[in-house]
Design an enzyme around this catalytic site. Structure first.
Site, PDB file in Angstrom:
ATOM      1  N   GLU A   1       0.820  -1.208   0.000  1.00 21.76           N
ATOM      2  CA  GLU A   1       0.000   0.000   0.000  1.00 21.76           C
ATOM      3  C   GLU A   1       0.859   1.265   0.000  1.00 21.76           C
ATOM      4  O   GLU A   1       0.553   2.247  -0.692  1.00 21.76           O
ATOM      5  CB  GLU A   1      -0.912   0.034   1.238  1.00 21.76           C
ATOM      6  CG  GLU A   1      -1.877  -1.138   1.320  1.00 21.76           C
ATOM      7  CD  GLU A   1      -1.344  -2.283   2.169  1.00 21.76           C
ATOM      8  OE1 GLU A   1      -2.113  -2.813   2.984  1.00 21.76           O
ATOM      9  OE2 GLU A   1      -0.151  -2.637   2.015  1.00 21.76           O
TER      10      GLU A   1
ATOM     11  N   SER B   1      16.763 -44.680  -8.304  1.00 22.66           N
ATOM     12  CA  SER B   1      16.270 -43.473  -8.949  1.00 22.66           C
ATOM     13  C   SER B   1      15.666 -43.799 -10.310  1.00 22.66           C
ATOM     14  O   SER B   1      16.250 -44.564 -11.086  1.00 22.66           O
ATOM     15  CB  SER B   1      17.409 -42.463  -9.116  1.00 22.66           C
ATOM     16  OG  SER B   1      16.954 -41.312  -9.789  1.00 22.66           O
TER      17      SER B   1
END
Length: 383
Positions: free
Chosen positions: A62, A178
């Site tokens: 603001e 993996s």
């Protein structure tokens, strides 16, 4: 406070609020531990000032927008994604600045979700004769700051469990190995998730199987490095792992082993911080991990782990949100994303809420929530 009933007014106000939300998103990885906030000052249908919050620059959105507007703010309308603060800290109250600037009307997307201050900013504005409305694009504003909302009330991070799976629910060709599952598009999407996160959390099993870097490779600016966190009860982290080799104040290991052991000292010399936690049946206490990360002002934790850590986090009811990337593949026997849970835990498992489906290249993404971090509460800004 309510949204104006005119459809045309809602459309106009909605357009400005949507633009303010886009501004707020520019604060990603720059605003925490404060919330993401965007603000626009509009006079006679024209934008005369705008701003978003960047923690290092101190000023709230603001203030940035009002300063840009200058005298044109007098009699203008302010659109802001979060209720203006009315308390002082690093900066003065935004409500004071709004009043002094001569703003006539304020539209906010959402109230401050901290029950201690929710609505107080609006009350100050109304007392000064400023019209205050709330609720335009509230759902989007709440989603944007869901991590801040949880942390400001509990000092515990918002936890998102991310996993990549095949259609038959496998995460690897074989447990402990993996395996590339999803597309380049999904990998890019995960990098965006890492960029938004304050910390990434994984287990030693994932490190030993994948030797990941666990880094934010978007190239986008960050105020703080992504904190790379490993749960490693027995302190098995290899000194030659990618994480250790690249440690530079951004690697943290939680263990039940002594930080004075030879292995701990060797890792510390490599730049890895060692934190000892409570021993919970031979394992690191995850509640302690999250409490410590919250103390370090980590608002958003991305859990990228294997079956064991995922299962422990779910069993402990520590996951707020899941993001599951499904590849259009069938793998058969492999590795499951969650370790087997006790029957008692399985029976108490809650269904995901607010589920959304999206595409990610050839893959699709399922997101959903276990917890409503807002509930009936309304998050204040840390000044």
């Amino acid at each position: 406070m309510s949204i104006p009933s005119s459809n045309s007014a809602v459309f106009d106000h909605g357009s400005w609020m949507s633009a303010a939300l886009d501004l707020a998103r520019k604060g990603t990885a720059l605003a925490h531990p404060n919330p993401y906030v965007g603000a626009i000052v509009v006079r006679d249908g024209e934008k005369v000032g705008e701003g978003f919050h960047d923690y290092e620059k101190r000023d709230h959105a603001e203030i940035v927008a009002l300063r840009a507007a200058g005298e044109k703010a007098r009699g203008a309308t302010l659109y802001v994604t979060l209720e203006p603060c009315c308390t002082a800290g690093r900066t003065g109250p935004c409500t004071n600045a709004v009043i002094e600037a001569g703003i006539k009307t304020v539209y906010a997307a959402m109230e401050d979700p901290n029950p201690a201050v929710a609505g107080r900013g609006f009350a100050v504005l109304k007392k000064a004769g400023i019209e205050a409305h709330c609720g335009i694009y509230e759902k989007q504003a709440r989603e944007l700051n869901e991590d801040f909302a949880k942390w400001i009330r509990t000092r515990i991070p918002f936890v998102t469990l991310k996993s990549a799976l095949t259609l038959d629910g496998q995460i690897a060709a074989r447990r402990g190995r993996s395996t590339r599952i999803t597309s380049d598009a999904s990998l890019a999407a995960v990098q965006k998730m890492r960029h938004k996160a304050d910390a990434i959390l994984t287990g030693i099993g994932t490190v030993l199987a994948d030797d990941p870097q666990l880094t934010d490779r978007t190239g986008l600016p960050r105020r703080r490095k992504l904190l790379r966190v490993v749960v490693d009860s027995k302190l098995q982290l290899p000194r030659k792992s990618e994480l250790v080799k690249s440690a530079d104040g951004d690697a943290l290991v939680f263990t039940i082993e002594s930080p004075d052991s030879a292995r701990a000292r060797a890792l510390a010399k490599k730049g890895v911080e060692i934190v000892r936690t409570r021993n919970r049946r031979g394992h690191v206490c995850l509640d302690t991990v999250l409490a410590e990360l919250g103390r370090r002002e980590m608002l958003n934790v991305l859990l990228e782990a294997g079956a064991e850590l995922n299962g422990s986090a779910l069993q402990g009811d520590l996951v707020d949100k899941v993001a599951l990337f499904y590849a259009p593949k069938i793998m058969g026997v492999g590795g499951v994303p969650v370790a087997t849970l006790p029957a008692a835990a399985s029976s108490k498992s809650q269904p995901l809420k607010n589920i959304s489906l999206g595409s990610s290249g050839p893959d699709f993404l399922v997101e959903g929530y276990f917890h409503d971090v807002y509930g009936d509460h309304r998050a204040s800004r840390k000044n």
